[in-house]
Design an enzyme around this catalytic site. Structure first.
Site, PDB file in Angstrom:
ATOM      1  N   LYS A 254      35.177  43.746  38.712  1.00  0.00           N
ATOM      2  CA  LYS A 254      34.895  42.313  38.844  1.00  0.00           C
ATOM      3  C   LYS A 254      33.718  41.930  37.960  1.00  0.00           C
ATOM      4  CE  LYS A 254      36.290  41.652  43.694  1.00  0.00           C
ATOM      5  NZ  LYS A 254      37.349  40.658  43.505  1.00  0.00           N
ATOM      6  N   ARG A 328      45.766  44.701  49.492  1.00  0.00           N
ATOM      7  CA  ARG A 328      47.186  44.784  49.849  1.00  0.00           C
ATOM      8  C   ARG A 328      47.670  46.232  49.879  1.00  0.00           C
ATOM      9  NH1 ARG A 328      48.821  41.097  44.783  1.00  0.00           N
ATOM     10  NH2 ARG A 328      46.797  40.236  45.342  1.00  0.00           N
TER      11      ARG A 328
HETATM   12  N1  BES Z   1      38.638  40.769  47.898  1.00  0.00           N
HETATM   13  C1  BES Z   1      39.298  40.080  46.862  1.00  0.00           C
HETATM   14  C2  BES Z   1      39.651  38.630  47.218  1.00  0.00           C
HETATM   15  C3  BES Z   1      38.507  37.687  47.477  1.00  0.00           C
HETATM   16  C4  BES Z   1      38.102  36.794  46.525  1.00  0.00           C
HETATM   17  C5  BES Z   1      37.925  37.623  48.728  1.00  0.00           C
HETATM   18  C6  BES Z   1      37.087  35.893  46.793  1.00  0.00           C
HETATM   19  C7  BES Z   1      36.905  36.740  48.992  1.00  0.00           C
HETATM   20  C8  BES Z   1      36.496  35.865  48.033  1.00  0.00           C
HETATM   21  C9  BES Z   1      40.604  40.796  46.490  1.00  0.00           C
HETATM   22  O1  BES Z   1      40.608  42.165  46.662  1.00  0.00           O
HETATM   23  C10 BES Z   1      40.846  40.540  45.044  1.00  0.00           C
HETATM   24  O2  BES Z   1      40.028  40.906  44.256  1.00  0.00           O
HETATM   25  N2  BES Z   1      41.958  39.883  44.743  1.00  0.00           N
HETATM   26  C11 BES Z   1      42.288  39.563  43.405  1.00  0.00           C
HETATM   27  C12 BES Z   1      43.758  39.801  43.224  1.00  0.00           C
HETATM   28  C13 BES Z   1      44.231  39.760  41.799  1.00  0.00           C
HETATM   29  C14 BES Z   1      43.660  40.941  41.024  1.00  0.00           C
HETATM   30  C15 BES Z   1      45.721  39.801  41.785  1.00  0.00           C
HETATM   31  C16 BES Z   1      41.955  38.092  43.172  1.00  0.00           C
HETATM   32  O3  BES Z   1      42.085  37.307  44.098  1.00  0.00           O
HETATM   33  O4  BES Z   1      41.517  37.780  42.080  1.00  0.00           O
HETATM   34 ZN    ZN Z   2      39.816  43.216  44.992  1.00  0.00          ZN
END
Ligand code: BES
Ligand code: ZN
Ligand code: ZN
Length: 478
Positions: A254, A328
């Site tokens: 991230k 997931r």
């Molecule tokens: N934990 C994150 C989602 C999240 C984002 C929670 C903001 C709380 C606040 C999740 O694991 C994630 O990173 N999801 C990605 C998925 C993508 C790579 C398909 C996302 O939402 O960008």
């Molecule tokens: Zn994530």
């Protein structure tokens, strides 16, 4: 702090709610004064007359419990900054004790502070808030009903605050095994069964998706299974929680601005523990299995990679396209585990901070509700409202489903397009729901409201304990 019904107690200050924008409820003698200070009776407005021992708080819509909850949270926010020890609140119930309940919720949730890492927490004088029998409507206050309503609200609010505490702790303090210890502690206090499964169990049981996510971390993953089994339960429910104690994104790292706050990626897991604990305290007549997938998504030589193919507990193979779509993967194995290891289930609800896309779709304050069963989704939306939380449905469709196709495995862990990301994530999860359970399952994406970096409604900065009030209301109505 004590919050209780105590009609005789003397208090240093009284809290007076005005029940609409015409300042209904204000003492006639105070009206001019209120106008002078520009108090307009709107939600979140307050006027403090310290020398008179009065705190006025606006309730914009007397028929909306959320107005009362927010007013009470606002009141406690002011009261705790004062050098007073006690405050009193009259009864505002026309009939029943719904408002006492709403006010008690607002007080208990609004009073929450997280001071674990402050070397000098602010000193607070306030020790007690007393509800009294004075009734704004001139009706006779039903003391027993008010007492019961306050008692109920305090138990549920303690559950919410417990979830907040778990989430607000640092990722260094709240590792998967630390979370497992918290679950074990809760089990000991409330006569729950608790099983903790370590890596070797995950290995032996083919939970390759969850294992991969936790592989790069020095803090190994844990599957937590809590069981509340009352005699003669009416229904059996599994609550499956995403418990990422940290989500760095993994090798699909991230960016810095998105990584901070990712200690809150265990909010679904924290809520699941809080829910089962609260259900036990309330003695609900429902058998509950809380299954929490606790893991840390990190980088390093052992990290799982984009291009890897993982095998989940139900045998399905998953092509990893993005290691940041890790929740997931953990849930896939935990959903399989719940369906195999709990007895015949009536419902399977998963709670997860699953996607940023859900926050984009609905805003920070609202959770997404997904699944195949319209009646189930409707009952969940209604319970969100009853519990004082915001939720909206995000609908599935056949076109989005196709986006999870993989050339080399059974499916891929994320869609090639961002659009509809909350829904494609839920559709991924649906691949791990057995056919016979399709209509028993719902997925709640709580990524928005779980952790907000400012105070809102009855929530202070940080973890909100999202889904706890919601799920308790829903379980109660089964
Ligand atoms: N934990 C994150 C989602 C999240 C984002 C929670 C903001 C709380 C606040 C999740 O694991 C994630 O990173 N999801 C990605 C998925 C993508 C790579 C398909 C996302 O939402 O960008
Ligand atoms: Zn994530
Ligand atoms: Zn995550």
């Amino acid at each position: 702090m004590k919050i209780e019904f105590n009609s005789g107690a003397k208090a240093d200050i009284r809290v007076i709610f005005t029940l609409n924008k015409d300042l209904g409820g204000a003492f006639v003698s105070d009206r001019a004064l209120l106008e002078k200070v520009g108090f307009d009776g709107a939600d979140e407005s307050t006027a403090l007359f310290a020398e008179r021992g009065e705190l006025y708080v606006g309730v914009e819509d007397e028929n909306d419990p959320e107005s009362f909850r927010i007013a009470a949270a606002k009141a406690i926010g002011v009261l705790k900054t004062l050098k007073v020890k006690s405050a009193s609140i009259a009864s505002y119930d026309k009939s029943g004790a719904d408002r006492a309940k709403a006010i008690a919720f607002g007080l208990a949730l609004g009073a929450y502070e997280f001071n674990e890492y402050k070397s000098k927490p602010k000193e607070r004088s306030l020790e007690a808030i007393y509800f009294n029998a004075e009734n704004y409507y001139g009706a006779k206050t039903d003391e027993n009903a008010v007492k019961a309503a306050i008692g109920y609200a305090l138990v549920v609010a303690e559950g919410v605050n417990f979830a907040r505490d778990l989430v607000n702790r640092t990722p260094e303090d709240m590792t998967p095994s630390a979370l497992a210890n918290e679950a074990q502690k809760a089990a000991g206090e409330h006569q729950l069964k608790c099983e903790i499964k370590d890596e070797s169990y995950l290995q032996q049981n083919g939970m390759g998706a969850m294992l991969a996510v936790g592989r790069a971390s020095v803090n190994p993953p844990r599957l937590i299974h809590l069981i509340y089994k009352p005699e003669k339960a009416k229904k059996t429910v599994a609550i499956v929680g995403k418990g990422l104690t940290y989500d760095s994104g993994g090798l699909s790292l991230k960016p810095a601005d998105y990584m901070s706050t990712m200690k809150a990626d265990m909010s679904g897991g924290a809520a699941a523990i809080a829910i089962i604990k609260t259900a036990a305290r309330l003695g609900l007549n429902i058998e509950i299995h809380a299954v929490i997938g606790a893991a840390e998504n990190m980088i390093g030589g052992k990290a799982y990679k984009p291009d890897d193919v993982l095998r989940a507990k139900n045998g399905k193979t998953i092509e990893v396209k993005n290691t940041d779509a890790e929740g997931r993967l953990v849930l896939a194995d935990c959903l399989c585990y719940a369906q195999e290891n709990a007895p015949e289930l009536d419902y399977i609800i998963d709670l997860a901070t699953l996607t940023g896309a859900c926050v984009v779709a609905l805003g920070e304050y609202t959770s997404g509700v997904m699944g195949f069963n319209d009646d189930l989704k409707r009952s969940l939306l209604q319970s969100a409202k009853n519990g004082g939380e915001l939720a909206a449905e995000l609908p599935f469709n056949r076109h989005l489903k196709k986006l999870l196709k993989s050339e080399i495995a059974d499916l891929s862990n994320c869609a090639p397009v961002r659009y509809g990301g909350a829904i494609t994530a839920a559709l991924f999860l649906s691949e791990f729901i057995e056919e016979k359970n399709r209509d028993k399952w719902a997925h709640l994406d709580i990524a928005g409201p779980s952790f907000v970096e400012k105070a809102w409604g009855v929530n202070p900065f940080g973890a909100s304990g999202a889904a706890v009030r919601w799920a308790i209301d829903w379980l109660e109505r089964l």
